[in-house]
Write a protein that holds these residues in place. Structure first.
Motif, mmCIF file in Angstrom:
data_model
loop_
_atom_site.group_PDB
_atom_site.id
_atom_site.type_symbol
_atom_site.label_atom_id
_atom_site.label_comp_id
_atom_site.label_asym_id
_atom_site.label_seq_id
_atom_site.Cartn_x
_atom_site.Cartn_y
_atom_site.Cartn_z
ATOM 1 N N ARG A 55 0.817 -1.220 0.000
ATOM 2 C CA ARG A 55 0.000 0.000 0.000
ATOM 3 C C ARG A 55 0.845 1.261 0.000
ATOM 4 N NH1 ARG A 55 -3.175 -3.564 2.972
ATOM 5 N NH2 ARG A 55 -2.168 -3.056 4.938
ATOM 6 N N SER A 56 1.987 1.255 0.708
ATOM 7 C CA SER A 56 2.821 2.458 0.747
ATOM 8 C C SER A 56 3.363 2.807 -0.635
ATOM 9 C CB SER A 56 3.984 2.278 1.733
ATOM 10 O OG SER A 56 4.839 1.221 1.329
ATOM 11 N N ARG A 57 3.624 1.818 -1.444
ATOM 12 C CA ARG A 57 4.124 2.044 -2.802
ATOM 13 C C ARG A 57 3.033 2.663 -3.674
ATOM 14 N NH1 ARG A 57 8.576 2.873 -5.944
ATOM 15 N NH2 ARG A 57 8.739 1.474 -7.740
ATOM 16 N N VAL A 58 1.823 2.167 -3.526
ATOM 17 C CA VAL A 58 0.703 2.717 -4.290
ATOM 18 C C VAL A 58 0.456 4.170 -3.886
ATOM 19 C CG1 VAL A 58 -1.746 2.482 -4.809
ATOM 20 C CG2 VAL A 58 -0.328 0.442 -4.540
ATOM 21 N N GLU A 59 0.470 4.430 -2.584
ATOM 22 C CA GLU A 59 0.243 5.794 -2.098
ATOM 23 C C GLU A 59 1.332 6.739 -2.579
ATOM 24 O OE1 GLU A 59 0.053 5.147 2.059
ATOM 25 O OE2 GLU A 59 -1.923 4.166 1.974
ATOM 26 N N GLU A 60 2.556 6.234 -2.656
ATOM 27 C CA GLU A 60 3.673 7.056 -3.125
ATOM 28 C C GLU A 60 3.421 7.565 -4.543
ATOM 29 O OE1 GLU A 60 8.511 6.614 -3.337
ATOM 30 O OE2 GLU A 60 7.295 4.828 -3.685
ATOM 31 N N PHE A 61 2.830 6.737 -5.366
ATOM 32 C CA PHE A 61 2.554 7.110 -6.749
ATOM 33 C C PHE A 61 1.157 7.708 -6.912
ATOM 34 C CE2 PHE A 61 6.237 4.483 -7.432
ATOM 35 C CZ PHE A 61 6.832 5.040 -8.547
ATOM 36 N N ASP A 164 6.856 -17.951 8.532
ATOM 37 C CA ASP A 164 5.528 -17.363 8.379
ATOM 38 C C ASP A 164 5.681 -15.941 7.857
ATOM 39 O OD1 ASP A 164 2.983 -16.320 8.581
ATOM 40 O OD2 ASP A 164 2.613 -17.028 10.616
ATOM 41 N N PHE A 165 5.105 -15.652 6.699
ATOM 42 C CA PHE A 165 5.296 -14.346 6.061
ATOM 43 C C PHE A 165 4.487 -13.226 6.699
ATOM 44 C CE2 PHE A 165 1.994 -16.559 3.541
ATOM 45 C CZ PHE A 165 0.938 -15.668 3.689
ATOM 46 N N ARG A 166 3.612 -13.524 7.610
ATOM 47 C CA ARG A 166 2.717 -12.502 8.159
ATOM 48 C C ARG A 166 3.422 -11.611 9.179
ATOM 49 N NH1 ARG A 166 0.500 -17.371 7.504
ATOM 50 N NH2 ARG A 166 -1.375 -17.541 6.184
ATOM 51 N N GLY A 167 3.196 -10.304 9.067
ATOM 52 C CA GLY A 167 3.677 -9.357 10.064
ATOM 53 C C GLY A 167 5.183 -9.217 10.151
ATOM 54 N N LYS A 168 5.884 -9.412 9.040
ATOM 55 C CA LYS A 168 7.348 -9.359 9.057
ATOM 56 C C LYS A 168 7.855 -8.034 8.474
ATOM 57 C CE LYS A 168 8.011 -13.484 10.748
ATOM 58 N NZ LYS A 168 6.624 -13.956 10.893
ATOM 59 N N SER A 169 8.903 -7.511 9.091
ATOM 60 C CA SER A 169 9.498 -6.261 8.620
ATOM 61 C C SER A 169 10.393 -6.524 7.419
ATOM 62 C CB SER A 169 10.305 -5.589 9.733
ATOM 63 O OG SER A 169 11.421 -6.389 10.080
ATOM 64 N N ILE A 170 10.451 -5.524 6.521
ATOM 65 C CA ILE A 170 11.339 -5.565 5.362
ATOM 66 C C ILE A 170 11.941 -4.186 5.199
ATOM 67 C CG2 ILE A 170 9.289 -5.268 3.875
ATOM 68 C CD1 ILE A 170 10.918 -6.600 1.621
ATOM 69 N N ARG A 171 13.279 -4.128 5.137
ATOM 70 C CA ARG A 171 13.977 -2.848 5.024
ATOM 71 C C ARG A 171 15.063 -2.950 3.961
ATOM 72 N NH1 ARG A 171 16.127 -0.204 10.365
ATOM 73 N NH2 ARG A 171 17.672 -1.866 10.132
ATOM 74 N N GLN A 180 14.228 2.016 2.571
ATOM 75 C CA GLN A 180 12.869 1.487 2.549
ATOM 76 C C GLN A 180 12.588 0.840 3.896
ATOM 77 O OE1 GLN A 180 13.309 -1.059 -1.123
ATOM 78 N NE2 GLN A 180 11.344 -0.122 -1.673
ATOM 79 N N ASP A 181 11.376 0.996 4.392
ATOM 80 C CA ASP A 181 11.016 0.418 5.687
ATOM 81 C C ASP A 181 9.537 0.050 5.647
ATOM 82 O OD1 ASP A 181 10.918 -0.422 8.291
ATOM 83 O OD2 ASP A 181 11.572 1.474 9.175
ATOM 84 N N GLY A 182 9.248 -1.228 5.519
ATOM 85 C CA GLY A 182 7.870 -1.666 5.383
ATOM 86 C C GLY A 182 7.585 -2.917 6.186
ATOM 87 N N ASN A 183 6.376 -3.450 5.991
ATOM 88 C CA ASN A 183 5.945 -4.657 6.694
ATOM 89 C C ASN A 183 5.061 -5.464 5.751
ATOM 90 O OD1 ASN A 183 4.033 -6.287 8.559
ATOM 91 N ND2 ASN A 183 5.620 -5.542 9.960
ATOM 92 N N ASN A 217 9.574 4.068 -1.653
ATOM 93 C CA ASN A 217 10.912 4.669 -1.597
ATOM 94 C C ASN A 217 11.982 3.885 -2.343
ATOM 95 O OD1 ASN A 217 10.132 6.964 -0.066
ATOM 96 N ND2 ASN A 217 10.097 5.662 1.757
ATOM 97 N N SER A 218 11.628 3.283 -3.466
ATOM 98 C CA SER A 218 12.639 2.808 -4.403
ATOM 99 C C SER A 218 13.284 4.030 -5.043
ATOM 100 C CB SER A 218 11.986 1.926 -5.474
ATOM 101 O OG SER A 218 12.840 1.751 -6.578
ATOM 102 N N ARG A 219 14.613 4.076 -5.032
ATOM 103 C CA ARG A 219 15.336 5.226 -5.580
ATOM 104 C C ARG A 219 16.597 4.753 -6.321
ATOM 105 N NH1 ARG A 219 11.157 7.009 -4.291
ATOM 106 N NH2 ARG A 219 10.664 8.881 -3.068
ATOM 107 N N PRO A 220 17.184 5.606 -7.158
ATOM 108 C CA PRO A 220 18.385 5.212 -7.889
ATOM 109 C C PRO A 220 19.599 5.043 -6.970
ATOM 110 C CG PRO A 220 17.291 7.080 -8.948
ATOM 111 C CD PRO A 220 16.677 6.930 -7.593
ATOM 112 N N VAL A 221 20.459 4.125 -7.378
ATOM 113 C CA VAL A 221 21.751 3.937 -6.713
ATOM 114 C C VAL A 221 22.861 4.100 -7.744
ATOM 115 C CG1 VAL A 221 21.054 2.569 -4.727
ATOM 116 C CG2 VAL A 221 21.359 1.443 -6.928
ATOM 117 N N GLN A 222 24.076 4.282 -7.236
ATOM 118 C CA GLN A 222 25.211 4.637 -8.076
ATOM 119 C C GLN A 222 26.325 3.593 -7.933
ATOM 120 O OE1 GLN A 222 24.181 7.320 -9.500
ATOM 121 N NE2 GLN A 222 22.616 7.831 -7.973
#
Length: 280
Positions: A55-61, A164-171, A180-183, A217-222
């Motif tokens: 949802r955060s990705r959709v809201e971002e766009f 179990d994939f439920r309620g897990k953090s992803i950064r 990026q900081d999501g769940n 918050n996907s962004r370019p890297v160098q």
């Protein structure tokens, strides 16, 4: 939970089990986790990725989720591993990270009800679904070069069963800073649903991978950047960015572009990109 990895051990690809700081081979050989040369933890016949799910990705766009998930395909030649170099080709500027979770199939799966999907999943791995947005204008919606260029699909470091994939953090971290900081609870469609949806018409074989989406918050890297994706219970996938050594032939095919759509997508949709410093 049990974690398995594929590493290069004495010149051969070997499946090992992680026990603390050691990786144990079936024949009794062992190597330290930090010293191992990693390979992708599975050998897929196909890699399928969902476009939007968090949802955060959709809201971002400032957009809306479709009524049903949509997908694209990454060729297996895009596979990369923990510790591997991710190549940004010459004359390209817009290489974005996308921290994700990969679903790894364990049993042949075709037309399986959602409630039975878990029986067909071997485990889960950390993924980074890199996108080379310089080719967004010329891929006609296929995402083939954007998401399928060589090295743009790191997986690893291991494959974890019983997770179990439920309620897990992803950064996602870039050079040690959180980007990026999501769940996983942000997902509109959970991982069992995605597998069931694809397997209605496409047979999934053991080792096949489904990528389940990325938070905002996907962004370019160098070149020179170090990118880490951390998933609670699955570990940390680490890669570094390098420049491609061979220029893209300007006499062949469509070339990298830098349109408003390219810049806006790479910098976050509603980003005020005018006047921003372009990535080097």
């Amino acid at each position: 939970m049990t974690e398995y990895r594929r590493i290069l051990l004495d010149g051969a690809a070997v499946r090992v089990q992680r026990v603390g700081d050691l990786l144990l081979a079936p024949d009794g050989r062992e190597v330290g986790v930090a010293e191992a040369v990693h390979l992708p933890p599975c050998q897929p016949s196909k890699i399928i990725a969902v476009h939007l799910n968090y949802r955060s990705r959709v809201e971002e766009f400032q957009g809306r989720l479709p009524k049903a998930p949509t997908y694209f395909h990454k060729p297996t030649s895009a596979l990369n591993s923990h510790g591997g170099a991710v190549v940004r080709p010459e004359r390209c500027k817009w290489l974005n990270y996308e921290g994700e979770i990969g679903i790894v199939i364990g049993r042949t799966c075709r037309n399986v009800p959602v409630e039975q999907v878990g029986e067909h999943i071997l485990g889960y791995t950390v993924a980074n679904d890199y996108g080379l947005h310089d080719f967004r204008d010329t891929d006609a919606g296929s995402m083939l070069r954007v998401k399928g260029s060589d090295t743009l699909c790191p997986l690893g470091p291991g494959l974890v069963t019983g997770w179990d994939f439920r309620g897990k953090s992803i950064r996602t971290l870039v050079n040690g800073k959180v980007a990026q900081d999501g769940n996983t609870d942000e997902m509109e469609w959970d991982m069992h649903y995605l597998v069931a949806d694809i397997a209605r018409t496409i047979t999934l074989h053991p080792g096949d991978v489904l990528l389940s989406g990325t938070p905002a918050n996907s962004r370019p890297v160098q070149p020179g950047d170090v990118v880490e994706v951390q998933v609670e219970g699955l570990g940390t996938l680490r890669n570094h960015i390098v420049s491609g050594p061979v220029p893209i032939d300007s006499a062949v095919g469509a070339q990298p572009t830098e349109s408003e759509e390219v810049r806006s997508t790479a910098l976050g949709g509603d980003w005020e990109y005018r006047g921003q410093r372009a990535p080097r």
